[in-house]
Write an enzyme that holds these catalytic residues in place. Sequence first.
Site, PDB file in Angstrom:
ATOM      1  N   HIS A   1      11.478  -7.630  -2.500  1.00 37.59           N
ATOM      2  CA  HIS A   1      10.056  -7.313  -2.402  1.00 37.59           C
ATOM      3  C   HIS A   1       9.287  -8.605  -2.209  1.00 37.59           C
ATOM      4  CE1 HIS A   1       6.203  -7.378  -4.751  1.00 37.59           C
ATOM      5  NE2 HIS A   1       5.910  -6.444  -3.876  1.00 37.59           N
TER       6      HIS A   1
ATOM      7  N   GLY B   1      -8.268   4.780  -2.834  1.00 33.04           N
ATOM      8  CA  GLY B   1      -8.295   5.717  -1.715  1.00 33.04           C
ATOM      9  C   GLY B   1      -7.577   5.205  -0.494  1.00 33.04           C
ATOM     10  N   GLY B   2      -6.567   4.363  -0.701  1.00 31.84           N
ATOM     11  CA  GLY B   2      -5.803   3.814   0.410  1.00 31.84           C
ATOM     12  C   GLY B   2      -4.922   4.861   1.082  1.00 31.84           C
ATOM     13  N   ARG B   3      -4.203   4.405   2.079  1.00 33.72           N
ATOM     14  CA  ARG B   3      -3.370   5.298   2.887  1.00 33.72           C
ATOM     15  C   ARG B   3      -2.035   5.522   2.155  1.00 33.72           C
ATOM     16  NH1 ARG B   3       0.121   4.814   7.604  1.00 33.72           N
ATOM     17  NH2 ARG B   3      -0.324   6.478   9.089  1.00 33.72           N
TER      18      ARG B   3
ATOM     19  N   HIS C   1      15.286  -2.070   1.552  1.00 32.16           N
ATOM     20  CA  HIS C   1      16.399  -1.427   0.849  1.00 32.16           C
ATOM     21  C   HIS C   1      17.627  -1.462   1.761  1.00 32.16           C
ATOM     22  CE1 HIS C   1      14.023   0.096  -2.498  1.00 32.16           C
ATOM     23  NE2 HIS C   1      13.108   0.519  -1.636  1.00 32.16           N
TER      24      HIS C   1
ATOM     25  N   ASN D   1       4.991  -9.870  -1.407  1.00 36.19           N
ATOM     26  CA  ASN D   1       3.611  -9.489  -1.169  1.00 36.19           C
ATOM     27  C   ASN D   1       2.752 -10.743  -1.182  1.00 36.19           C
ATOM     28  OD1 ASN D   1       0.842  -8.818  -2.853  1.00 36.19           O
ATOM     29  ND2 ASN D   1       1.285  -7.307  -1.282  1.00 36.19           N
TER      30      ASN D   1
ATOM     31  N   HIS E   1      15.852 -18.487  -6.212  1.00 35.80           N
ATOM     32  CA  HIS E   1      14.924 -19.224  -7.061  1.00 35.80           C
ATOM     33  C   HIS E   1      14.695 -20.648  -6.567  1.00 35.80           C
ATOM     34  CE1 HIS E   1      13.779 -16.650 -10.486  1.00 35.80           C
ATOM     35  NE2 HIS E   1      14.871 -15.968 -10.146  1.00 35.80           N
TER      36      HIS E   1
END
Length: 319
Positions: free
Chosen positions: A120, A277-279, A110, A122, A164
């Site tokens: 972003h 149950g991740g952080r 940001h 990933n 792009h």
Amino acid sequence: MAEQSTGQALPVAQVREYLTGLQARITQALEQVEGEGGARFLTDAWSKGPGERLQGDGITRIMEGGRVFERAGCGFSHVRGPQLPPSATQHRPELAGAPFEAMGVSLVFHPRNPFVPTVHMNVRMIAAGSGAAGHPDNEPTCWFGGGMDLTPVYGFEEDAQHFHRVCRDALAPFGDTLYPRFKTWCDEYFFLKHRNEQRGIGGIFFDDFSELGQARSFDMLRSVGDAFLASYLPIVERRQAMDYGQQQVDFQRYRRGRYVEFNLVWDRGTHFGLQSGGRTESILLSMPPHASWSYQREDAPGTPERALLEQFLVRRDWL
């Protein structure tokens, strides 16, 4: 659903080594952008041991209050669990309840200047089966996912076209059909259904991908990860010194509110982390430092703020 891969499974250590190296390269590059005296990443290494829902470890790197980046998070995680969460099996119902192993790098930056877009990226691998990736006698189902997308507050055609082009070129060695396919997938995924509005100008997105075989699919993942800095840093360089005032900051915070809505309501990665149950601190590193909401805001025709909605937050062929 993509084909399941055939052939020898990828060594987990090879994937992990690439991902941790990618995280290091990207965070070092951002510190160079910040320059001498600028902000630096805080490194927070964590682990989950026996007795917790997940086992594994990770490295969360976070920068806040920077000269260029108001908040930038880049996290690596490598976790194992006894049962895939629902967000990971909606397209693979045959794996419901299977043990899994997942690792990836996820980042959201940001910027401080409203004319610099939020970005972003990933890249991740998930393996599921009777022993996941560590089982010597059983090759698991293994697939890859990820991509990158750009979310401007103020739109610039040349920035969208550059972003792009880099995405297209990263995928070109793996087939001419991948960029248009992943571009469309990105447009459809990063869409706020409750607003009938695109989150940004898109990019590429893929999930449940193994159709090139494990080794070649991993090569494609690396090409996407390696292309990130080239896709984004030239845009930062062009925009970071542009003058802005409170009007632009207010609009930036309003648009960041949309970003928060998408991540909490629709994003599968956020849901996967929370359901498994991740952080929590690491999962929510994508949140902006400041965001706001306005009731039925209407920007005047002919303004840059109106142009964002009419000319950039639409599905377009940016090439």
